[in-house]
Design a protein around this motif. Structure first.
Motif, PDB file in Angstrom:
ATOM      1  N   UNK A 234     -25.109 -20.561  -1.467  1.00 56.86           N
ATOM      2  CA  UNK A 234     -23.550 -20.828  -1.539  1.00 56.86           C
ATOM      3  C   UNK A 234     -23.524 -21.996  -2.690  1.00 56.86           C
ATOM      4  N   UNK A 235     -24.442 -23.015  -2.170  1.00 52.92           N
ATOM      5  CA  UNK A 235     -24.241 -24.026  -3.208  1.00 52.92           C
ATOM      6  C   UNK A 235     -24.768 -24.065  -4.888  1.00 52.92           C
ATOM      7  N   UNK A 236     -25.121 -22.689  -4.967  1.00 55.94           N
ATOM      8  CA  UNK A 236     -25.531 -22.446  -6.483  1.00 55.94           C
ATOM      9  C   UNK A 236     -24.113 -21.933  -7.168  1.00 55.94           C
ATOM     10  N   UNK A 237     -23.309 -21.694  -6.386  1.00 58.54           N
ATOM     11  CA  UNK A 237     -22.129 -21.219  -7.272  1.00 58.54           C
ATOM     12  C   UNK A 237     -21.110 -22.230  -7.665  1.00 58.54           C
ATOM     13  N   UNK A 238     -20.824 -21.891  -8.916  1.00 60.53           N
ATOM     14  CA  UNK A 238     -19.574 -22.944  -9.623  1.00 60.53           C
ATOM     15  C   UNK A 238     -18.545 -22.224  -9.971  1.00 60.53           C
ATOM     16  N   UNK A 239     -17.439 -22.727  -9.681  1.00 58.18           N
ATOM     17  CA  UNK A 239     -16.064 -22.076  -9.979  1.00 58.18           C
ATOM     18  C   UNK A 239     -15.224 -22.957 -10.865  1.00 58.18           C
ATOM     19  N   UNK A 240     -14.894 -22.361 -12.083  1.00 58.30           N
ATOM     20  CA  UNK A 240     -14.329 -22.894 -12.927  1.00 58.30           C
ATOM     21  C   UNK A 240     -13.477 -22.321 -13.939  1.00 58.30           C
ATOM     22  N   UNK A 241     -12.760 -22.953 -14.944  1.00 63.42           N
ATOM     23  CA  UNK A 241     -11.569 -22.219 -15.517  1.00 63.42           C
ATOM     24  C   UNK A 241     -12.306 -21.672 -17.027  1.00 63.42           C
ATOM     25  N   UNK A 242     -11.757 -20.848 -17.639  1.00 65.80           N
ATOM     26  CA  UNK A 242     -11.957 -20.302 -18.941  1.00 65.80           C
ATOM     27  C   UNK A 242     -10.657 -19.672 -19.591  1.00 65.80           C
ATOM     28  N   UNK A 243     -10.604 -19.866 -20.723  1.00 66.44           N
ATOM     29  CA  UNK A 243      -9.346 -19.260 -21.241  1.00 66.44           C
ATOM     30  C   UNK A 243      -9.229 -17.851 -21.439  1.00 66.44           C
ATOM     31  N   UNK A 244     -10.467 -17.288 -21.397  1.00 63.99           N
ATOM     32  CA  UNK A 244     -10.516 -15.766 -21.510  1.00 63.99           C
ATOM     33  C   UNK A 244     -11.382 -15.045 -20.525  1.00 63.99           C
ATOM     34  N   UNK A 245     -11.364 -13.952 -20.161  1.00 60.61           N
ATOM     35  CA  UNK A 245     -12.356 -13.380 -19.375  1.00 60.61           C
ATOM     36  C   UNK A 245     -13.550 -12.322 -20.071  1.00 60.61           C
ATOM     37  N   UNK A 246     -13.623 -12.710 -21.616  1.00 58.97           N
ATOM     38  CA  UNK A 246     -14.472 -12.138 -22.285  1.00 58.97           C
ATOM     39  C   UNK A 246     -15.608 -13.258 -22.542  1.00 58.97           C
TER      40      UNK A 246
END
Length: 378
Positions: A234-246
């Motif tokens: 679980x600690x390996x996962x990083x959730x972040x923002x991007x302006x596109x899904x490509x």
């Protein structure tokens, strides 16, 4: 890459027997094998016997002097063409032969000289710790890209596309139901396609809250299936923002400070930071960032280079003197306390370095007018 045996020393002739095990190994071989190298391997060839109208396909062991190579990452295909150097019962010397390096048979590679770059490429490839560094998922409503990022390439493992109906005024049931199915399918695919034991981190990025929803769904599935191994990562996962899904969203994501802290020990993340620093200094016009063969050579000879940025394509040059020039340049940077950062041409960062001649430098201190002589000549 599996190293079976070797018989060479740096800057001398010799051979090494290898076996490719994955797509990353094929790209390494594309960097390692050069024209005029010899390869001895098992390969199929059509043999036409006298008196027979139809040729028979036969498995032979041939030694071939390399004349041309082609690598197509999507097809997992490393194709080589050359002339045989030793005769056999079925194939005379100097016969053209085309073959593919695959995962089935080992082969022997012989070079007239194992230069410093070739030795380093080989040692890195045979170190199992240098395989896949991180996984990444960039997504937006209806599309997700699940990737594996190694030190040499960004590989698209799976692309998921699912139509999501628009929300209707006062009724979003169909939209929400389709979106939940899409997130569930993506989560299940991530669990199936990414080997978390081998990854240092997994980045989930999207506009809005989709990346967070995907993270929650992954561990909801882990809980429902009592998957303790998945929970342990679980600690390996990083959730972040991007302006596109490509895929272009990956470069943007890796510049995020929080993500950089998490990925600080991965080569790809370090490359992105160094390239970002180079372009920032170039835009500031403070005389500490230069690009171009002549400008970089002058800076290196002055001992002023902090980082040499160079693409692997320059080390694949068919011009031996040109290749040797960049090997010597790299050695000189290291001898004066600088770092050499080799960028893969299969990463977006490597393509950006290629756009500025393939070689650039970040200096320890400002040096103006490195391009002065060139301007005077013009």
């Amino acid at each position: 890459m599996k190293l079976i045996s070797h018989n060479f020393e740096k800057d001398t002739s010799g051979s090494v027997t290898l076996k490719a095990e994955d797509k990353e190994d094929l790209f390494t071989l594309y960097n390692l094998i050069q024209k005029r190298d010899e390869i001895r391997l098992k390969t199929f060839r059509n043999i036409k016997k006298e008196g027979k109208s139809k040729a028979d396909k036969k498995l032979l062991t041939l030694t071939v002097s390399v004349e041309d190579m082609d690598f197509i990452p999507e097809d997992e295909n490393m194709r080589i063409k050359g002339k045989t150097t030793t005769p056999t019962e079925d194939v005379p010397v100097d016969s053209y032969h085309s073959f593919e390096i695959d995962y089935q048979y080992p082969f022997t590679l012989k070079k007239d000289s194992w230069d410093a770059v070739s030795v380093e490429v080989l040692q890195t490839a045979c170190n199992t710790d240098n395989k896949a560094e991180m996984g990444a998922v960039v997504l937006q409503e209806g599309v997700a890209h699940i990737c594996l990022i190694t030190q040499n390439m960004t590989m698209l493992k799976t692309k998921i596309e699912k139509p999501i109906p628009k929300k209707k005024r006062g009724d979003s049931k169909d939209h929400d139901k389709s979106l939940d199915k899409f997130i569930t399918l993506t989560a299940e695919t991530v669990i199936r396609d990414l080997n978390l034991d081998n990854l240092k981190a997994v980045v989930l990025a999207s506009p809005g809250f989709l990346a967070r929803n995907l993270y929650d769904k992954i561990f909801q599935i882990a809980t429902s299936q009592n998957d303790k191994v998945l929970h342990s990562h679980k600690a390996k996962f990083v959730v972040t923002h991007s302006s596109t899904g490509y895929l272009q969203g990956l470069e943007e994501v890796l510049k995020n400070e929080e993500v950089q802290k998490k990925l600080s020990d991965t080569k790809f993340a370090k490359d992105v930071l160094i390239l970002d620093e180079f372009f920032k200094r170039l835009n500031d016009d403070d005389c500490t960032a230069w690009y171009g063969p002549q400008e970089c050579k002058k800076a290196v000879e002055m001992g002023a280079v902090k980082n040499l940025l160079i693409t692997d394509s320059l080390f694949r040059s068919d011009d031996i003197s040109k290749r040797q020039q960049y090997i010597e340049l790299s050695d000189l940077v290291r001898s004066t306390g600088g770092d050499v950062n080799v960028f893969s041409s299969l990463h977006e960062s490597g393509k950006q370095v290629d756009q500025v001649t393939g070689v650039a430098v970040i200096l320890k201190y400002p040096v103006p007018d490195l391009d002065e002589e060139e301007e005077e000549e013009q």
